[in-house]
Write a protein that holds these residues in place. Structure first.
Motif, PDB file in Angstrom:
ATOM      1  N   ARG A  22      -7.631  10.464   0.365  1.00 19.57           N
ATOM      2  CA  ARG A  22      -8.410   9.318   0.832  1.00 19.57           C
ATOM      3  C   ARG A  22      -9.827   9.376   0.266  1.00 19.57           C
ATOM      4  N   VAL A  25      -9.713   8.323  -3.376  1.00 19.70           N
ATOM      5  CA  VAL A  25      -9.571   6.866  -3.524  1.00 19.70           C
ATOM      6  C   VAL A  25     -10.910   6.184  -3.277  1.00 19.70           C
ATOM      7  N   LEU A 193      -5.735  -2.340  -5.945  1.00 22.34           N
ATOM      8  CA  LEU A 193      -4.967  -1.089  -5.843  1.00 22.34           C
ATOM      9  C   LEU A 193      -5.639  -0.089  -4.913  1.00 22.34           C
ATOM     10  N   THR A 194      -6.960   0.101  -5.056  1.00 17.31           N
ATOM     11  CA  THR A 194      -7.637   1.080  -4.194  1.00 17.31           C
ATOM     12  C   THR A 194      -7.677   0.592  -2.743  1.00 17.31           C
ATOM     13  N   TRP A 196      -5.360  -1.270  -1.295  1.00 14.70           N
ATOM     14  CA  TRP A 196      -4.006  -1.039  -0.790  1.00 14.70           C
ATOM     15  C   TRP A 196      -3.780   0.450  -0.513  1.00 14.70           C
ATOM     16  N   SER A 197      -4.243   1.303  -1.418  1.00  8.99           N
ATOM     17  CA  SER A 197      -4.046   2.746  -1.255  1.00  8.99           C
ATOM     18  C   SER A 197      -4.776   3.285  -0.033  1.00  8.99           C
ATOM     19  N   SER A 198      -6.031   2.859   0.146  1.00  8.94           N
ATOM     20  CA  SER A 198      -6.792   3.355   1.300  1.00  8.94           C
ATOM     21  C   SER A 198      -6.167   2.885   2.611  1.00  8.94           C
ATOM     22  N   ARG A 200      -2.932   2.195   3.113  1.00 12.48           N
ATOM     23  CA  ARG A 200      -1.682   2.932   3.312  1.00 12.48           C
ATOM     24  C   ARG A 200      -1.956   4.356   3.780  1.00 12.48           C
TER      25      ARG A 200
END
Length: 236
Positions: A22, A25, A193-194, A196-198, A200
């Motif tokens: 995290r 990201v 993308l970042t 969405w990643s954070s 998730r």
């Protein structure tokens, strides 16, 4: 008390890995937004590739070093606090062991154990390793896994650099007439993308995180581009 199971150990390790991921990201996200804002702002004032490259590289190096230094100082302070807390706990265990045993018993009671079970657990934990027991139960610290400032500094440096490279390369590699469009599209895609990643990693709904991320990045680029354009018009 029984030894921790493999599942519990893996769970703790997984939580730590997720925290690092995290942080990576978020560091990359900072690199994307700050460098994109910088190069887009300069692009508002000039289309000279050398000026854009110089500004982008300066922003990348300044940002990555600032992130690394900030993380090193912050985590060093946290580590010093952890070591001081452990030293105080060690001193209290040496000077008043009975009071510390009672304190551990009460802490275990607050976690849902009955008085008798909590007392027996406290006795066994104290006999096995009193400092470790108090560190984990009372302080929430694992004496064997204190925070490492160098790890945090390098992780922040690399994450920021990786994020900053995208807008920098997107701005200086394409031909002049298309570089701004390529940069904006690339940055917004990366921020999607970042975001969405954070989300998730935090087990949150991704749509709102993506919207916040993209809107923030778009606002940063819009403001800096407008500022650069005004400077160009003013002949600065």
């Amino acid at each position: 008390m029984t030894e921790p199971t493999h599942g519990e150990a893996h769970g703790g390790a997984l939580a730590e890995r997720l925290n690092w991921l995290r942080a990576a990201v978020l560091g990359a996200n900072d690199g994307i937004v700050s460098t994109a804002g910088l190069v887009v702002g300069v692009a508002g004032a000039t289309d000279d590739r050398d000026a854009l490259l110089t500004a982008g590289l300066a922003g990348l190096l300044a940002g990555s070093m600032s992130m690394a230094a900030g993380e090193y100082v912050s985590v060093s302070t946290q580590r010093d606090s952890e070591k001081a807390a452990l030293a105080q706990e060690r001193r209290e265990l040496r000077e008043r062991p009975e009071a510390e045993l009672e304190e551990l018993t009460e802490l275990l009671e607050r976690r849902g154990l009955s008085r008798d079970v909590a007392r027996e657990a406290a006795v066994q934990l104290t006999e096995r390793d009193a400092l470790r027991a108090h560190a984990r139960v009372e302080l929430g610290i694992d004496p064997d896994r204190l925070t490492n400032p160098w790890h945090a500094a390098w992780a922040s440096f690399l994450a920021f650099t990786a994020g900053a490279l995208l807008p920098l390369l997107a701005m200086v590699l394409p031909p002049a007439q298309g570089r701004l469009t390529v940069t904006v599209v690339s940055v917004l895609a990366a921020l999607t993308l970042t975001g969405w990643s954070s989300a998730r990693l935090g087990a949150a709904a991704p749509a709102r995180a993506i919207l916040r991320n993209v809107a923030g990045g778009a606002l940063a680029m819009g403001v800096t581009y407008a500022a650069g354009s005004l400077l160009d018009v003013a002949g600065a």
